[in-house]
Design a protein around this motif. Structure first.
Motif, PDB file in Angstrom:
ATOM      1  N   THR A  79       0.707  -1.170  -0.099  1.00  0.00           N
ATOM      2  CA  THR A  79       0.090  -0.076  -0.110  1.00  0.00           C
ATOM      3  C   THR A  79       0.819   1.363  -0.165  1.00  0.00           C
ATOM      4  OG1 THR A  79      -1.893   1.117   0.802  1.00  0.00           O
ATOM      5  CG2 THR A  79      -0.308   0.251   2.461  1.00  0.00           C
ATOM      6  N   SER A  80       0.268   2.432  -0.196  1.00  0.00           N
ATOM      7  CA  SER A  80       1.145   3.644  -0.457  1.00  0.00           C
ATOM      8  C   SER A  80       0.176   4.558   0.442  1.00  0.00           C
ATOM      9  CB  SER A  80       1.170   3.979  -1.965  1.00  0.00           C
ATOM     10  OG  SER A  80       2.053   2.926  -2.587  1.00  0.00           O
ATOM     11  N   LYS A  81       1.098   5.551   0.865  1.00  0.00           N
ATOM     12  CA  LYS A  81       0.567   6.653   1.877  1.00  0.00           C
ATOM     13  C   LYS A  81       0.963   7.925   1.000  1.00  0.00           C
ATOM     14  CE  LYS A  81      -0.014   8.595   6.462  1.00  0.00           C
ATOM     15  NZ  LYS A  81       0.491   9.985   6.008  1.00  0.00           N
ATOM     16  N   GLY A  82       0.418   8.842   0.258  1.00  0.00           N
ATOM     17  CA  GLY A  82       0.746  10.117  -0.263  1.00  0.00           C
ATOM     18  C   GLY A  82       1.212   9.945  -1.510  1.00  0.00           C
ATOM     19  N   THR A  83       1.135  11.193  -2.267  1.00  0.00           N
ATOM     20  CA  THR A  83       1.375  11.050  -3.588  1.00  0.00           C
ATOM     21  C   THR A  83       3.119  10.767  -3.764  1.00  0.00           C
ATOM     22  OG1 THR A  83       1.827  13.588  -3.515  1.00  0.00           O
ATOM     23  CG2 THR A  83      -0.337  12.679  -4.411  1.00  0.00           C
ATOM     24  N   ALA A  84       3.883  11.393  -2.956  1.00  0.00           N
ATOM     25  CA  ALA A  84       5.112  10.869  -2.937  1.00  0.00           C
ATOM     26  C   ALA A  84       5.559   9.462  -2.947  1.00  0.00           C
ATOM     27  CB  ALA A  84       5.976  11.672  -1.839  1.00  0.00           C
ATOM     28  N   ALA A  85       4.786   8.683  -2.328  1.00  0.00           N
ATOM     29  CA  ALA A  85       4.725   7.316  -2.362  1.00  0.00           C
ATOM     30  C   ALA A  85       4.096   6.537  -3.256  1.00  0.00           C
ATOM     31  CB  ALA A  85       4.453   6.690  -0.867  1.00  0.00           C
ATOM     32  N   THR A  86       3.754   7.276  -4.290  1.00  0.00           N
ATOM     33  CA  THR A  86       2.780   6.697  -5.407  1.00  0.00           C
ATOM     34  C   THR A  86       1.276   6.656  -5.390  1.00  0.00           C
ATOM     35  OG1 THR A  86       3.563   4.439  -5.312  1.00  0.00           O
ATOM     36  CG2 THR A  86       4.911   5.847  -6.441  1.00  0.00           C
ATOM     37  N   GLN A  87       0.919   6.844  -4.427  1.00  0.00           N
ATOM     38  CA  GLN A  87      -0.566   6.796  -3.964  1.00  0.00           C
ATOM     39  C   GLN A  87      -1.314   7.840  -4.991  1.00  0.00           C
ATOM     40  OE1 GLN A  87      -2.160   7.725  -0.345  1.00  0.00           O
ATOM     41  NE2 GLN A  87      -4.080   6.759  -0.704  1.00  0.00           N
ATOM     42  N   THR A  88      -1.930   7.091  -5.799  1.00  0.00           N
ATOM     43  CA  THR A  88      -2.785   8.050  -6.959  1.00  0.00           C
ATOM     44  C   THR A  88      -4.425   7.910  -6.577  1.00  0.00           C
ATOM     45  OG1 THR A  88      -3.348   5.843  -8.326  1.00  0.00           O
ATOM     46  CG2 THR A  88      -1.199   7.411  -8.863  1.00  0.00           C
ATOM     47  N   VAL A  89      -4.961   7.192  -5.885  1.00  0.00           N
ATOM     48  CA  VAL A  89      -6.483   7.200  -5.282  1.00  0.00           C
ATOM     49  C   VAL A  89      -6.300   7.328  -3.836  1.00  0.00           C
ATOM     50  CG1 VAL A  89      -8.531   6.204  -5.127  1.00  0.00           C
ATOM     51  CG2 VAL A  89      -7.117   5.543  -7.098  1.00  0.00           C
ATOM     52  N   ALA A  90      -7.048   8.541  -3.276  1.00  0.00           N
ATOM     53  CA  ALA A  90      -6.911   8.873  -1.866  1.00  0.00           C
ATOM     54  C   ALA A  90      -8.121   7.969  -1.285  1.00  0.00           C
ATOM     55  CB  ALA A  90      -7.124  10.220  -1.903  1.00  0.00           C
ATOM     56  N   HIS A  91      -7.868   6.950  -1.302  1.00  0.00           N
ATOM     57  CA  HIS A  91      -8.876   5.742  -0.728  1.00  0.00           C
ATOM     58  C   HIS A  91      -8.036   4.728  -0.354  1.00  0.00           C
ATOM     59  CE1 HIS A  91     -13.086   3.639   0.173  1.00  0.00           C
ATOM     60  NE2 HIS A  91     -12.080   2.807   0.317  1.00  0.00           N
ATOM     61  N   LEU A  92      -7.806   4.254   0.865  1.00  0.00           N
ATOM     62  CA  LEU A  92      -6.850   2.792   1.250  1.00  0.00           C
ATOM     63  C   LEU A  92      -7.423   1.753   0.372  1.00  0.00           C
ATOM     64  CD1 LEU A  92      -5.051   1.567   3.283  1.00  0.00           C
ATOM     65  CD2 LEU A  92      -7.191   0.826   4.710  1.00  0.00           C
ATOM     66  N   HIS A  93      -6.022   1.302  -0.025  1.00  0.00           N
ATOM     67  CA  HIS A  93      -6.220   0.037  -1.075  1.00  0.00           C
ATOM     68  C   HIS A  93      -4.864  -0.815  -0.875  1.00  0.00           C
ATOM     69  CE1 HIS A  93      -4.942   3.365  -3.770  1.00  0.00           C
ATOM     70  NE2 HIS A  93      -4.217   2.399  -4.554  1.00  0.00           N
ATOM     71  N   LEU A  94      -4.929  -1.972  -0.885  1.00  0.00           N
ATOM     72  CA  LEU A  94      -4.025  -2.738  -0.788  1.00  0.00           C
ATOM     73  C   LEU A  94      -3.576  -3.559  -2.095  1.00  0.00           C
ATOM     74  CD1 LEU A  94      -4.502  -2.371   2.261  1.00  0.00           C
ATOM     75  CD2 LEU A  94      -3.187  -4.424   2.669  1.00  0.00           C
ATOM     76  N   HIS A  95      -2.569  -3.613  -2.706  1.00  0.00           N
ATOM     77  CA  HIS A  95      -2.411  -4.481  -3.863  1.00  0.00           C
ATOM     78  C   HIS A  95      -1.860  -5.770  -3.560  1.00  0.00           C
ATOM     79  CE1 HIS A  95      -2.126  -1.016  -6.731  1.00  0.00           C
ATOM     80  NE2 HIS A  95      -1.905  -0.478  -5.603  1.00  0.00           N
ATOM     81  N   VAL A  96      -2.387  -6.904  -3.808  1.00  0.00           N
ATOM     82  CA  VAL A  96      -1.936  -8.162  -3.796  1.00  0.00           C
ATOM     83  C   VAL A  96      -1.412  -8.477  -4.949  1.00  0.00           C
ATOM     84  CG1 VAL A  96      -2.412 -10.584  -2.967  1.00  0.00           C
ATOM     85  CG2 VAL A  96      -3.617  -8.622  -1.815  1.00  0.00           C
TER      86      VAL A  96
END
Length: 117
Positions: A79-96
């Motif tokens: 998962t990512s937190k913030g745009t600097a960490a590559t988060q593109t959708v501001a809703h928690l999501h985890l990639h499996v």
């Protein structure tokens, strides 16, 4: 529900998604652009901007992601937190992300992917 949030619209049934699994409070879907075959997004029903908000929701979402990862011989759960960490959708999501030897999917910490500076 944040009506501008694509994941909130998916959870509410107002936007299409390829649903892989559902729990009472979490949904797992196939992303539009999977990075490996079998790549899944795990999304809580509750609108939470990122993993740093509402730890209980984050923990529950991770538990569901762990169920999916347990079915795979190898995987990244990210998962990512913030745009600097590559988060593109501001809703928690985890990639499996299922992994296989030699799949050549680089991660930021893969040797040779970046240089310190």
């Amino acid at each position: 529900m944040a009506t501008a949030c694509v994941f909130c619209r998916i959870v509410a049934g107002h936007a299409p998604a390829d649903v892989v699994r559902e729990w009472d409070d979490v949904i797992a879907i196939r992303p539009l652009h999977p990075v490996t075959p079998g790549h899944i997004l795990v999304i809580p029903h509750t609108h939470v901007p990122d993993v740093g908000e509402l730890p209980g929701v984050s923990a529950r979402t991770m538990a569901c992601a762990a169920e999916l990862a347990a079915e795979l011989p190898a995987a990244n759960v990210i998962t990512s937190k913030g745009t600097a960490a590559t988060q593109t959708v501001a809703h928690l999501h985890l990639h499996v992300v299922p992994r296989t030897a030699g799949d050549d999917l680089p991660l930021p910490w893969t040797p040779g992917q970046h240089t310190a500076g």
